[in-house]
Design an enzyme around this catalytic site. Structure first.
Site, mmCIF file in Angstrom:
data_model
loop_
_atom_site.group_PDB
_atom_site.id
_atom_site.type_symbol
_atom_site.label_atom_id
_atom_site.label_comp_id
_atom_site.label_asym_id
_atom_site.label_seq_id
_atom_site.Cartn_x
_atom_site.Cartn_y
_atom_site.Cartn_z
ATOM 1 N N ASP A 416 58.792 70.592 80.396
ATOM 2 C CA ASP A 416 58.184 70.351 78.940
ATOM 3 C C ASP A 416 56.839 70.528 79.181
ATOM 4 O OD1 ASP A 416 57.870 68.697 76.724
ATOM 5 O OD2 ASP A 416 57.278 66.748 77.867
ATOM 6 N N LYS A 417 56.094 70.480 78.042
ATOM 7 C CA LYS A 417 54.564 70.863 77.862
ATOM 8 C C LYS A 417 53.898 69.359 77.956
ATOM 9 C CE LYS A 417 52.175 71.802 74.314
ATOM 10 N NZ LYS A 417 51.172 70.898 74.382
ATOM 11 N N PHE A 556 59.826 58.408 61.143
ATOM 12 C CA PHE A 556 59.713 59.763 61.818
ATOM 13 C C PHE A 556 61.114 60.027 62.664
ATOM 14 C CE2 PHE A 556 58.841 62.290 65.569
ATOM 15 C CZ PHE A 556 58.558 63.258 65.052
ATOM 16 N N LYS A 579 52.735 62.737 56.767
ATOM 17 C CA LYS A 579 51.992 63.759 57.724
ATOM 18 C C LYS A 579 53.157 64.138 58.589
ATOM 19 C CE LYS A 579 51.342 59.778 60.970
ATOM 20 N NZ LYS A 579 50.336 59.149 61.970
ATOM 21 N N GLY A 694 58.253 71.217 71.913
ATOM 22 C CA GLY A 694 58.252 71.056 70.413
ATOM 23 C C GLY A 694 57.191 71.559 69.531
ATOM 24 N N ASP A 695 56.128 72.175 70.485
ATOM 25 C CA ASP A 695 54.860 72.492 69.503
ATOM 26 C C ASP A 695 54.820 73.842 68.943
ATOM 27 O OD1 ASP A 695 53.389 70.278 70.387
ATOM 28 O OD2 ASP A 695 52.598 70.992 72.101
ATOM 29 N N LYS A 856 66.935 72.020 74.570
ATOM 30 C CA LYS A 856 66.538 72.068 76.084
ATOM 31 C C LYS A 856 67.616 72.004 76.798
ATOM 32 C CE LYS A 856 61.747 69.782 75.124
ATOM 33 N NZ LYS A 856 61.082 68.655 75.442
ATOM 34 N N ASN A 879 62.939 62.546 75.399
ATOM 35 C CA ASN A 879 63.571 63.797 74.949
ATOM 36 C C ASN A 879 63.814 64.761 75.973
ATOM 37 O OD1 ASN A 879 60.707 64.325 75.216
ATOM 38 N ND2 ASN A 879 60.326 65.545 73.720
#
Length: 1128
Positions: A416-417, A556, A579, A694-695, A856, A879
């Site tokens: 993951d990041k 969200f 947003k 997810g970015d 993933k 996640n």
């Protein structure tokens, strides 16, 4: 009370039906059944008991005093090895076939069973202790109109419980009322998800009015809901009361394990109890993982057993021939023992006798020794001070003992990041408002820009907030409407909780660091979020207190990737604020935003190129009529008993359209300490690193360059961004063709010896020799389209290729692949996965952007399916759990997102940089030690056992043993056990510093060079050779040797002791030669074991033992008789 008959028989497909468990309250066991829905009536135990719901008693222990011995033995004999040795023990009890005493097998077997039983009993004792502590906690239960103290274990489904501040929640409760206004209460969910931030829960309005026990005693509402499941963030049910129904969601539930905070008292209805609670549903065992060495060892043990059978057959045939040709001559004074009446039956018995004698080729001590070694390796990881984070006060933890050696064989890391490579500490860095970007501060003199001081403008500002562009504050001060609306959105559109410890001292508790950073930014620029209730949000806007009516929150989730609120301001105007990710928000804007959207998109790309996390912001004004119409649709969807979430999603989609763009935010999430260096070293160790995030693509690519996954020296970085299956296939094939062409150019046009592309053996790109690939890799010779990204670095965006491409080529060079989420979805389809694997695995680094948690896990499973390689997944959030569980090895980072990833992992620590030490030091050493241990173990046991095989040809195949039974019993548990354990636990080939300095030392584990079938056969051959020397040299020397008097120099006892002594000395010297790192323990164990052999041997052959136990020590008789003859 009437309950409508239109209740659905089955709930959402995401809910897993629970196989009902037996009651744990000491009552009569009930039949198991599948629960499809749950019905609970308040204050009616008689009604609820008809459904046989579980009580609130928790039993995590496995045994009690009566069941421990039979159940534990039954479990242990589920192991094939234990059953095999029990079978041998039974054979040894048959006099006609046993040449050994029963204790030669029962002593080691009993030792192994006892050690395991003691360990299991100790573990279960602590489980009992924990269960008793929890089950005996006190709770206040409403019984017959009054509150009575009851133990947790006596609470039943349908009971109403009173909770007080700082108390643990006893069961999964439906919140009925609270001491706080509007039926609110605050909980901490650290035991469930590791998050220490408070969360708010609210009761249904109709029950919040009931207040205390007097009114609740007459409450007889009925709840119909989903069956027990493990979904912590999901609940769906309906409350039926007074001819009406009310929708229930997760916001109305208090789950077991939570703690009530900042709330004087509340009351709840027990919906799920004991093993049905979500806490217990999530405590199930994870998938059992086995190492490649385990799987190989199981195969080898089967081969050894087959070899044992073959040796038994050979010796049995020899027995038949000998009895027929030679043994018949001795019948007059050496008759067959009954019931043997012919040579064939004698051979049959001889076969089983030799199976008993030769069984030590697979000693039971092997399995015990392996577990002891793994336990030692786990403690080394736990004790490693260089993997201890003093800032977090967190040590590394090996949460399993079965995978240590596989840490030395990892080829693919899936990371993951956010929170794993980065710190997950968010800082508001830049923003774009109405086409104007803020945060870019340049100083012509090159000096450090001055940090802004917000205190004169705003006394409620956070003193820790850092920002350097004063133009943004000036825009707020002059009253720019768009700027003020931008920060107004940030102060309203969130789920943050505010706690005011003293006047003006605000503490925000956010469920994610992103939200906290945005609300803090709004606070400093004059739009201060102060407090919230279920129906209002109170802010301070440039010194003026404003209270908004909160009409709706559009939550969200990972599918929507956005959140919205609908509020009414004091003037009565209704506005929706939204947003979310730019990929989903920009496509929902009003067409009049095209020009502003183009400018903002450029800003978003610039921010992403700087490695910043971005969000887009928009709003929409609603008329009273639009709000009323949508509110009615939303209310209908919220109360729907079936497909409720789908209906709500459709309602949200309806209102989140035609919005007006305000701008975008950019948040900095800095890299963790040591990440670039760690990735660089791991890459040198031939470990392929894939980042699954997810970015946005630009953000992920920039982080890739920052952490040295991607470098300017790379041959090419390929971007896969197709929106259809065909375009993704063409881009993947084009990337492969480009790799081939560049490799051909790099190698000077050499084409001789080229192998099929998919069958090549690539050291640098992940392919093993013999693996099949795609022989139909189509592609063309068109030039790839170049684009600039990630700081001006050249990347290749693949375009559809022409029809032909060379099929065979060795690929050399450093390549990287970046693929978007929508393209990955197509690449993971059944007919595309081979294309994706072939291309991606030829790359040194892969970055997958905009991926979901499910994707993933799918990527990890895909590599496991197509590659014979060990995979490791590392992450820090909920996640990442599916990815962590899917990989061969799962590593959890204990960071800012709770401990759910840690709880699902095999190993955990607090910093990504510790992964380097975990793999290159502990992993490599564990693999090296286990391989040396196994090689030596098989060697020493074949050297020991094969002597019996050779002796069979000289004793008429009579199943006579060479060694005495005490030596056979003690060989594996005393004479040779400790030295090999010391080597398996402490051995090193190079110091730890060298392991880190020379990462290439890690490659033998990846290639499985130190213990494989070839190495196994070499060990076996060495053991057989040793046995030949140990048997035939003493036999040749002693068989015909005589004294000067003509008396034979040696007898059977002399030969046996000579052979045994030579064996112990040889195997001790061999392990001394094999040991690469000597400690005091190694010296004590090696030379101490050798000394113990001579001590025990002299003791066993003493006259004293013979006088006490003449039948057990008959070797002494031979020695005494031999000595008397010699002296005579």
């Amino acid at each position: 009370m009437t309950v409508p008959k239109d209740i659905p028989e089955k709930w959402f497909t995401v809910v897993l039906p629970l196989q009902r468990k037996k009651r744990l309250d000491g009552g009569k066991p009930k039949e198991r059944r599948t629960e499809e829905e749950r019905r609970v009536r308040a204050n009616d135990r008689e009604y609820n008991e008809r459904f046989q719901y579980a009580s609130n008693c928790i039993v995590t222990s496995k045994y009690n005093i009566i069941t421990f011995l039979p159940v534990n033995l039954f479990e242990q004999f589920q192991e094939v090895a234990n059953t095999y040795f029990l079978f041998l023990l039974i054979l040894q009890l048959i006099p006609q076939i046993s040449s050994l005493s029963w204790f030669t097998t029962i002593v080691p077997l009993a030792l192994v069973l006892s050690i395991t039983a003691v360990k299991d009993a100790t573990d279960d004792y602590f489980r009992h202790k924990s269960d008793n502590q929890v089950n005996n906690r006190q709770s206040q239960v409403l019984i017959r109109g009054s509150l009575q103290k009851e133990k947790w274990m006596n609470v039943r489904v349908g009971d109403i419980i009173k909770l007080e501040n700082n108390q643990f929640v006893a069961a999964d409760l439906l919140l009925l009322s609270s001491s706080e206004p509007h039926g609110l209460c605050y909980i901490e969910t650290a035991e469930l998800d590791g998050e220490s931030n408070m969360k708010v829960r609210q009761s249904v309005s109709v029950t919040s009015e009931l207040g205390g026990p007097n009114n609740l005693a007459s409450f007889n509402g009925e709840v119909v809901c989903e069956p027990p499941n493990n979904k912590l963030d999901r609940f769906c049910g309906t409350l039926y009361w007074r001819e009406k129904k009310y929708a229930l969601t997760n916001q109305n539930m208090l789950l077991r394990g939570c703690v009530l905070r900042n709330t004087e008292a509340c009351y709840g209805l027990v919906i799920f109890a004991g093993p049905d609670t979500k806490l217990m549903q999530n405590s199930g065992r994870t998938k059992f993982k086995r190492t490649s060495i385990d799987r190989l060892m199981n195969t080898l043990v089967l081969w050894i057993f087959g070899f044992l059978v073959c040796m038994g057959v050979i010796l049995a045939v020899g027995n038949a021939v000998w009895e027929r040709e030679v043994g018949s001559l001795f019948q007059s004074y050496l008759p067959w023992d009954p019931p043997v009446d012919n040579f064939l039956f004698s051979a049959f018995l001889s076969f089983w006798s030799y199976v008993i004698i030769l069984n030590t080729v697979v000693p039971i001590s092997l399995y015990v020794s392996v577990e002891v070694i793994r336990l030692g390796h786990s403690y080394f990881i736990n004790w490693d001070q260089q993997m201890f984070c003093s800032q977090c006060n967190t040590a590394a933890e090996a949460r399993t003992t079965t995978l240590n050696e596989e840490l030395g064989q990892v080829e693919y890391i899936f990371s993951d990041k956010t929170g794993t490579l980065t710190q997950n500490i968010m800082i508001f860095n830049k923003c774009s408002i109405n086409g104007q970007t803020y945060g870019e501060v340049t100083d012509q003199l090159g000096t450090q820009p001055k940090r802004m001081d917000f205190s004169p403008f705003n006394p409620l500002a956070d003193p820790d907030f850092c920002f350097y562009d004063d133009k943004l504050l000036e825009s707020v001060k002059v009253g720019d409407s768009q700027t003020q609306e931008f920060f107004r959105l940030l102060s309203l559109c969130h789920t943050v909780m505010s706690e005011e410890k003293s006047e003006g001292e605000l503490v925000y508790k956010a469920q994610s660091p992103d939200e906290g950073a945005l609300v803090t930014a709004a606070r400093n620029f004059g739009f201060v979020f102060r407090s919230r209730t279920p129906g209002t949000i109170t802010t301070t806007e440039i010194g003026r207190t404003v209270t908004y009516s909160l009409l709706a929150i559009l939550d969200f989730n990972n599918i929507r990737k956005r959140m919205s609120v609908i509020v009414r301001n004091p003037e009565g105007r209704i506005r929706l604020y939204c947003k979310g990710a730019d990929t989903v928000l920009l496509e929902r804007l009003h067409p009049c935003n095209q020009e502003l959207m183009s400018i903002t998109s450029d800003h978003l790309n610039e921010y992403a190129s700087d490695g910043l996390r971005t969000l887009a912001l928009a709003y929409r004004d609603l008329s009273e009529g639009e709000w009323e119409a949508w509110s009615e649709n939303h209310r209908y969807a919220d109360k729907a008993s079936d497909y409720r979430e789908d209906r709500l999603a459709a309602a949200y989609e309806e209102i989140e359209q035609d919005m007006m763009l305000l701008g975008a935010t950019a948040i900095e999430d800095k890299l963790q300490e040591g990440v670039p260096e760690t990735i660089a070293v791991l890459s040198l160790a031939n470990i392929k690193i894939w980042v699954l995030t997810g970015d946005k693509q630009e953000t992920a690519v920039n982080i890739g360059y920052s952490c040295k996954m991607l470098t300017d020296e790379m041959t090419e970085v390929f971007i896969i961004s197709g929106h259809t299956v065909q375009s993704v296939r063409q881009e993947l094939r084009k990337a492969r063709e480009t790799m081939i062409e560049l490799s051909r150019t790099r190698d000077g046009g050499k084409e001789e010896g080229m192998e099929r592309w998919g069958e090549a053996c690539f050291m640098g790109n992940g392919f093993r020799e013999g693996q099949e690939g795609d022989s139909t890799a189509a592609g063309g010779e068109g030039e790839g389209e170049e684009e600039r990204g990630g700081g001006g670095r050249k990347q290749v965006r693949c375009t559809p290729p022409p029809s032909s491409s060379p099929n065979f080529m060795d690929i050399s060079g450093d390549f990287a692949l970046v693929i978007n989420g929508h393209s990955l979805a197509h690449a993971l389809e059944a007919d595309m996965e081979t294309e994706f694997v072939l291309t991606a695995c030829a790359c040194k680094a892969v970055i997958c952007c905009r991926v979901t948690p499910l994707q993933k896990a799918q990527v990890v499973e895909l590599i496991k399916k197509h590659k014979k390689a060990v995979t490791l997944a590392i992450g820090d959030g909920a996640n990442d759990i599916s990815m962590i569980k899917s990989a061969h090895i799962g590593v959890g980072i204990s960071g800012q997102e709770g401990i759910q990833a840690v709880l699902a992992s095999d190993y955990s620590f607090s910093q990504f940089r510790f992964l380097q030490r975990l793999l290159l030091v502990h992993g490599r050493w564990s693999y090296l030690r286990m391989c040396r241990f196994l090689c030596y173990f098989f060697y020493k046991n074949f050297a020991f056992t094969m002597v019996h095989f050779w002796f069979g040809f000289f004793c008429g195949f009579s199943a006579q043993t060479v060694y005495d039974q005490y030596f056979i019993t003690l060989y594996n548990i005393v004479y040779t056990s400790l030295p090999v354990l010391a080597m398996g636990i402490f051995d090193q080939d190079v110091p730890e510093q060298r392991s880190l300095e020379y990462p290439k030392l890690y490659e033998p584990g990846q290639l499985n060079l130190l213990f494989n079938k070839r190495e196994f056969f070499i060990c076996i051959a060495q053991g057989i050779y040793t046995s030949v020397v140990l048997f035939f040299v003493p036999y040749a020397v002693l068989s015909d040797a005589t004294q000067s008097t003509g008396v034979p120099l040696a007898n059977y006892q002399t030969f046996a002791v000579t052979t045994a002594t030579a064996l112990v000395i040889v195997v001790s010297v061999q392990i001394a030669l094999d040991t690469g790192f000597w400690t005091v323990i190694n010296h004590v164990f090696v030379w101490g074991s050798l000394g113990s052999y001579f001590t025990i041997m002299f003791a066993l052959h003493s006259q004293t033992l013979f006088r006490i136990f003449p039948n057990q020590f008959n070797f002494v008789v031979l020695r005494a008789h031999y000595c008397s003859r010699s002296c005579g």
